[in-house]
Design an enzyme around this catalytic site. Structure first.
Site, PDB file in Angstrom:
ATOM      1  N   LYS A  37       0.728  -1.208  -0.117  1.00 20.28           N
ATOM      2  CA  LYS A  37       0.113   0.163   0.201  1.00 20.28           C
ATOM      3  C   LYS A  37       0.736   1.356   0.181  1.00 20.28           C
ATOM      4  O   LYS A  37       1.913   1.277  -0.102  1.00 20.28           O
ATOM      5  CB  LYS A  37      -1.122   0.052   1.298  1.00 20.28           C
TER       6      LYS A  37
HETATM    7  C1  LIG Z   1     -10.014  -2.391  -1.483  1.00 18.46           C
HETATM    8  C2  LIG Z   1      -9.488  -3.029  -0.338  1.00 18.46           C
HETATM    9  N1  LIG Z   1      -9.925  -3.133   0.733  1.00 18.46           N
HETATM   10  C3  LIG Z   1      -9.410  -3.963   1.818  1.00 18.46           C
HETATM   11  C4  LIG Z   1      -8.081  -4.616   1.587  1.00 18.46           C
HETATM   12  C5  LIG Z   1      -7.455  -5.306   2.706  1.00 18.46           C
HETATM   13  O1  LIG Z   1      -6.441  -4.840   3.369  1.00 18.46           O
HETATM   14  P1  LIG Z   1      -5.460  -5.384   4.381  1.00 18.46           P
HETATM   15  O2  LIG Z   1      -4.521  -6.438   3.687  1.00 18.46           O
HETATM   16  O3  LIG Z   1      -4.746  -4.348   5.367  1.00 18.46           O
HETATM   17  O4  LIG Z   1      -6.470  -6.025   5.326  1.00 18.46           O
HETATM   18  C6  LIG Z   1      -7.385  -4.328   0.504  1.00 18.46           C
HETATM   19  C7  LIG Z   1      -6.224  -5.314   0.288  1.00 18.46           C
HETATM   20  O5  LIG Z   1      -5.592  -4.986  -0.738  1.00 18.46           O
HETATM   21  C8  LIG Z   1      -8.099  -3.737  -0.627  1.00 18.46           C
HETATM   22  O6  LIG Z   1      -7.556  -3.812  -2.028  1.00 18.46           O
END
Ligand SMILES: Cc1ncc(COP(=O)(O)O)c(C=O)c1O
Length: 385
Positions: A189
């Site tokens: 990210k």
């Molecule tokens: C739109 C979106 N929401 C949530 C997530 C989940 O993030 P995390 O891996 O921090 O739980 C992602 C992961 O790529 C995502 O692209």
């Protein structure tokens, strides 16, 4: 021993920008002897509150954890319908299913691939309790329209702002318009803590989430230890364990300070790509609507097989094998995933077309100018330029 990440490609799809600042902060945390959720996590929460002006923020172990806690804190549960896009990662729809709610997938807009307010409004029923919107690739959805819609219909608005750490639309900052919002600090990210996330928004809901995210215990371990109260606590709700560790927060603190610089570099790369690739036949570059400053988590191209010299799959394969450039795809629509195939949907033609054509090019601050040129040259060469 330092684990070496194999150098599989010359231009990886993503690589985090980590340096001496992060190493120093992590070293400081290790030396301090306090590794779990404590002063560093609190400092990261404070940094988010200060910059975004939100009432509260809770540092958690992932964006998925933040989304799950958001639903639990808001009391979304059995049989509640929640409107959300299918062109997203499975995290929010999975969390909805975990609490017993029913995701109602609606289509996205053809310009930005963000969930469409008109489609969302058409999907509202007596069972609708909330909307979980997502800012595709870092381009905010129509925040003002969704806020109005939520207020008119008495719905909770949750922003899955995993892609949109420093993004604005019509003067509104992504992450500050929903009743709650979730950021991701996953390794790929815009800023990272390795694994991590932040839940922010209304104080009553974030406080409830904080309680639910530390087992339902009435005070954090740091609060109890720093107050000399190491034993004796009460559990007031059946909570889970979702806190961010101070080790992760130590990576996040210097990363947060670099967020503006990282986003500026992403925007610079995006501008170079758009300048060089816009107008190639059958290749669409990402739209940026007036009044929008995107976070540029993704740089997407959309390849129309009827007009491009090669398909999305052929492009990805040739970029990898002939030019050493890794790409990615965002996303396989959630309603096509086995576990969500029975969910409520209306027809989703824009989602399905976008998902079949989208290709994410490398776009991150650790890229050198030479690598950016390499990507541009390779794509143009595939198009015969
Ligand atoms: C739109 C979106 N929401 C949530 C997530 C989940 O993030 P995390 O891996 O921090 O739980 C992602 C992961 O790529 C995502 O692209």
């Amino acid at each position: 021993m330092t684990a070496q990440i194999p150098n599989l490609t010359q231009v990886p799809w993503n690589r985090p920008s980590l340096g001496e600042d992060e190493i120093a902060e992590v070293t400081d945390t290790i030396r301090s002897g306090w590794l779990t959720h404590g002063p560093k996590a609190a400092a990261l929460e404070q940094a988010v509150r200060d910059e975004l002006g939100v009432p509260d923020a809770f540092a958690v172990s992932s964006c998925t954890a933040a989304l799950h806690l958001a639903l639990l804190a808001a009391g979304i549960g059995d049989g509640d319908e929640v409107i959300t896009p299918s062109l997203t990662f499975c995290a929010a729809p999975n969390a909805l299913r975990q609490v017993g709610a029913r995701p109602v997938f609606v289509d996205v807009e053809p310009a930005t691939y963000n969930v469409c307010p008109e489609q969302a409004e058409a999907a509202i029923t007596a069972a609708t309790k909330a909307m979980v919107v997502m800012h595709y690739g870092g381009h905010p959805c129509d925040l003002a329209a969704f806020r109005d819609l939520a207020d008119q219909h008495g719905l909770l608005l949750i922003e899955d702002a995993a892609h949109a750490l420093l993004a604005r639309r019509d003067g509104l900052r992504a992450g500050t318009v929903g009743d709650l919002a979730a950021f991701s600090f996953y390794a790929n990210k815009v800023i990272t803590t390795g694994e991590g996330g932040m839940l922010l928004g209304r104080r009553d809901l974030v406080q409830r989430a904080r309680l639910l995210g530390r087992h339902g215990i009435d005070a954090s371990v740091w609060q109890r230890h720093s107050g000399g109260r190491t034993a004796g606590y009460e559990v007031t709700v059946p909570g889970l364990k979702y806190v961010m560790s101070d080790l992760a927060a130590a990576v996040g603190l210097p990363q947060w300070r670099k967020l503006a610089a990282f986003t500026a570099r992403r925007a610079e790369i995006a501008a170079a790509y758009t300048g060089a690739l816009a107008g190639l036949p059958g290749l669409a570059t990402p739209a940026v609507l007036p009044g929008v400053e995107p976070g540029w988590f993704l740089y997407s191209i959309f390849i129309d097989p009827a007009h491009a010299p090669l398909t999305r799959e052929e492009s990805a394969e040739r970029l990898r094998t002939e030019y050493g450039i890794a790409t990615s795809q965002h996303f396989r629509p959630v309603h096509t995933l086995q576990v969500h195939s029975g969910s409520v949907t209306c027809p989703l033609p824009v989602t399905e077309t976008a998902a079949a054509r989208q290709l994410s090019l490398p776009c991150y601050p650790a890229m050198t100018d030479d690598q950016v040129t390499q990507v541009i040259t390779a794509v143009r060469a595939l198009w015969g330029c």
